[in-house]
Design a protein around this motif. Structure first.
Motif: not given
Length: 370
Positions: A343-344, A347-348, A351
């Motif tokens: 999940r983390q 996301e990053y 980006e």
């Protein structure tokens, strides 16, 4: 717990070091026939997140050695013409920690069980929840977790998330390295900057060691063997989109675009090491579908390959390694730990890809320049 890491790049090796330091069995499987089968090293600029992640996965006894083989840098990020006159700026000055990929990889390899010639052909999730990896040669290997850290062309990703495939930006560049001598002292203004020529951009970066790596290891960590690498300049020339190199060597391709340039950058290319020069394409990987949860996950370029103009590829892979290590030792069951990581990371990682693509146009030659 046993973890099988596919791919002996920086991210996979960093993860394996971190896991073994925490008492988790981790083996690395690399498709290349030998660790030194191909050259894998130019300078990298690590940000505080990437550097802290690296330190977090390394044994503390090697921290002093790590500090000795890196250097701090601060560059002005100028735009220069072929005569090295300032004609613009790329943005605000940037600082970071400079490390050589080849040297760092040898540090990360120390003490790890790395199985070379292990090209993954597929895997199966078994009835009990474990995962069995299959290879072109050798017996299958069973683990509690399989981590695909096998780069842009990831064999693990092709099974786990088959719709997630690399995107070719169409941008090509030639890259090489040249020993840093007094002759190139006058190029210091160009380090971290862009030299804008006729349809090309030349990017230079200096790799200076506080202590030569081999000497530093012999003094601070005798169990570590590092290559005898000396200070150098990394150069990379970004070519016009869809440009042809007409079977030229990397040096010839660069020099053919440098007629009338200042003699110092020309000499830098002429004196570069041909064995450490190559042509590369810029491809990115963006997640197309979230895979089903299970005992298989991805790390680094296998799931979020970035354009090098973003300066965040290695940093993000090292961050992945430290995050996955932390999740696996954090006390949750395996499924929960992997879910927290994914999940983390997704996301990053997304980006990081967006940032790198947004930075790319500033370095790619404009069509009207060609």
């Amino acid at each position: 717990m046993r973890v099988s890491v596919i791919g002996a790049g920086l991210g996979g090796l960093c993860l394996a070091q971190g896991l073994r330091g925490a008492g988790i069995e981790a083996d690395v499987y690399e498709r290349d026939p030998a660790i030194t089968a191909r050259f894998q090293g130019y300078r990298l600029v690590l940000n505080p997140v990437g550097f802290d992640a690296l330190r977090g996965c390394l044994p503390s006894r090697w921290h002093a050695l790590l500090d000795e083989i890196v250097s701090d840098t601060r560059v002005e990020r100028l735009v220069l013409d072929p005569q090295l006159n300032k004609i613009g700026e790329l943005g605000s000055a940037r600082s970071g920690i400079v490390v050589d990929r080849h040297v760092l990889r040898h540090l990360l390899l120390t003490g790890l069980p790395v199985h070379t010639g292990a090209a993954l052909t597929g895997y199966d999730v078994l009835a009990g929840g474990k995962v069995e990896a299959r290879f072109a040669h050798g017996d299958p290997v069973t683990a509690d977790l399989l981590v695909g850290a096998d780069g842009v062309g990831s064999a693990v990703r092709s099974v786990l998330s088959p719709r997630t495939t690399p995107t070719d930006t169409g941008v090509r560049f030639v890259i090489g390295r040249t020993t840093l001598t007094e002759q190139f002292a006058g190029l210091s203004r160009a380090y971290g900057s862009k030299i804008a020529g006729d349809g090309v951009s030349l990017l230079l970066g200096a790799m200076r060691f506080r202590t030569p790596p081999k000497e530093a290891a012999e003094k601070l960590a005798p169990e570590v063997t590092l290559p005898d690498t000396r200070d150098y300049v990394r150069w990379a020339m970004i070519l016009p989109p869809n440009g042809s190199l007409a079977d030229l060597t990397p040096q010839e391709a660069a020099l053919s675009r440098m007629d009338g340039w200042h003699p110092d950058p020309r000499a830098l290319i002429e004196q570069s090491d041909p064995d450490n020069s190559t042509l590369l394409s810029i491809r990115v990987v963006e997640l197309r579908e979230r895979w089903a949860p299970g005992p298989v996950t991805l790390l680094g370029d296998a799931i979020h390959a970035t354009s090098p103009t973003g300066g965040n590829g290695a940093n993000t892979a090292l961050r992945d390694a430290d995050l996955l290590r932390s999740c696996l030792i954090g006390g949750k069951d395996l499924a929960g730990a992997v879910d927290d990581y994914e999940r983390q990371m997704i996301e990053y990682g997304a980006e990081a890809v967006r940032h790198s693509l947004a930075a790319l146009p500033a370095f790619v030659p404009k069509p009207e320049q060609v």
